[in-house]
Write an enzyme that holds these catalytic residues in place. Structure first.
Site, short mmCIF file in Angstrom:
data_model
loop_
_atom_site.label_atom_id
_atom_site.label_comp_id
_atom_site.label_asym_id
_atom_site.label_seq_id
_atom_site.Cartn_x
_atom_site.Cartn_y
_atom_site.Cartn_z
N PHE A 154 0.84 -1.19 0.00
CA PHE A 154 0.00 0.00 0.00
C PHE A 154 0.87 1.24 0.00
O PHE A 154 2.06 1.22 0.36
CB PHE A 154 -0.94 0.02 1.21
N CYS A 155 0.28 2.35 -0.46
CA CYS A 155 0.94 3.65 -0.45
C CYS A 155 -0.14 4.71 -0.31
O CYS A 155 -1.30 4.40 -0.08
CB CYS A 155 1.79 3.85 -1.70
N THR A 156 0.22 5.97 -0.47
CA THR A 156 -0.71 7.06 -0.19
C THR A 156 -1.93 7.02 -1.11
O THR A 156 -3.07 7.00 -0.65
CB THR A 156 -0.01 8.41 -0.32
#
Length: 321
Positions: A192-194
């Site tokens: 996951f990331c922003t």
């Protein structure tokens, strides 16, 4: 509640609309797209940053609801951008001080020219299905963001690669893969990331490295915080964003962090209560690393910003673009 041209609900308040967007596509000549996009943003009073490269477009922009809708209509008319991925939030005041439309080699810099998200990425997981995946003890959960972002919030149990930039992630992934395979495990990896863009490349890299069961959070942390009720959330802390809001929490409400103008580290309320904190000049993370001359410069810059604020003007200083 009324809806705008993009079908999203619009508050009656005068809040600024913020749009985080990206699309991997193939632009034969990204330079030819820049002038019209920049002119439109300027005409609409839109600020923020948009990056154009042969692999697509990425950025975050802010403005009135109508202005953002006009810019998004323009972007969606570009080759391959009809289903542009956009995440909306609001800000009480304009979170950017200028507009930047830039040409880049990559729209998110990994430094792996052979990795092409259009050739295949991990499996998308909707925010509402994310908890079931990460609650499974057989899932290795990986935060693909940089260490300063992870420090203010992440999903419970996520691995932190402790990277200073996204360019360091490939080396970490390859080392982690070697350790996993040496243990004899068949890994299931969730990344996951922003907003989702770094995971497009991270999962494409993982698949290129022979890791087949790879997943990523569709729409990123921002979509999760918007869609998943706080009572059911696995998220802990706040999510760093690259604008003057600094961080957001559940429901994409503005968070409690501010930014050190000396070292650009996100600061919690506890950081700001430290005797080593002086607004615009130093914080607990950098007070020992700055000279008296540095502090004098920062103090003057802070004074100029405060004077500009009294005049109702922007003073860019060390703030976000």
């Amino acid at each position: 509640m009324p809806a705008d041209a993009n079908g999203a609900a619009v508050s009656a308040s005068p809040a600024i609309r913020v749009a985080a967007l990206y699309r991997f596509t193939r632009f034969a000549d990204p330079a030819s797209l820049k002038a019209a996009l920049q002119s439109l943003c300027e005409a609409q009073g839109v600020r923020g940053t948009l990056l154009l490269a042969r692999e697509g477009i990425n950025g975050t922009i802010a403005g009135s609801g109508d202005a953002i809708a006009a810019v998004l209509d323009h972007i969606r008319a570009l080759p391959g951008c009809g289903d542009l991925d956009v995440k909306f939030s609001a800000a009480a005041t304009m979170p950017f001080h200028r507009l930047k439309v830039r040409l880049k080699r990559e729209i998110v810099t990994m430094g792996e020219p052979d990795i092409d998200p259009l050739a295949g990425t991990g499996h998308y997981v909707a925010p509402t299905d994310w908890n079931a995946l990460v609650d499974d003890p057989g899932t290795i959960l990986v935060d693909t963001r940089n260490a300063y972002e992870v420090a203010i919030g992440s999903f419970a149990g996520a691995e932190d690669p402790r990277t200073a930039s996204f360019r360091e992630f490939p080396a970490w992934l390859r080392a982690r893969k070697a350790a996993i395979l040496a243990s004899g495990e068949t890994p299931r990896i969730a990344m996951f990331c922003t907003g989702g863009i770094r995971c497009e490349k991270s999962t494409a890299l993982a698949r290129a490295e022979g890791l087949d069961e790879v997943y990523h959070l569709k729409g990123g942390i921002l979509a999760y915080l918007e869609q998943v009720p706080q009572a059911e959330s696995r998220w802990q802390g706040e999510c760093f964003v690259f604008d003057e809001r600094v961080a957001v929490g559940h429901g994409l409400a503005q968070g409690t962090h501010t930014l050190c103008r000396a070292c650009r580290t996100p600061l919690s309320p506890d950081d700001r209560a430290s005797p080593h904190y002086l607004a615009g000049v130093a914080c607990p993370h950098c007070h020992a690393d700055r000279s008296d001359d540095d502090r004098a410069r920062y103090a003057e810059r802070q004074r100029q910003e405060e004077l500009a604020a009294l005049r109702g003007e922007d003073h860019v200083g060390a703030r976000f673009g």
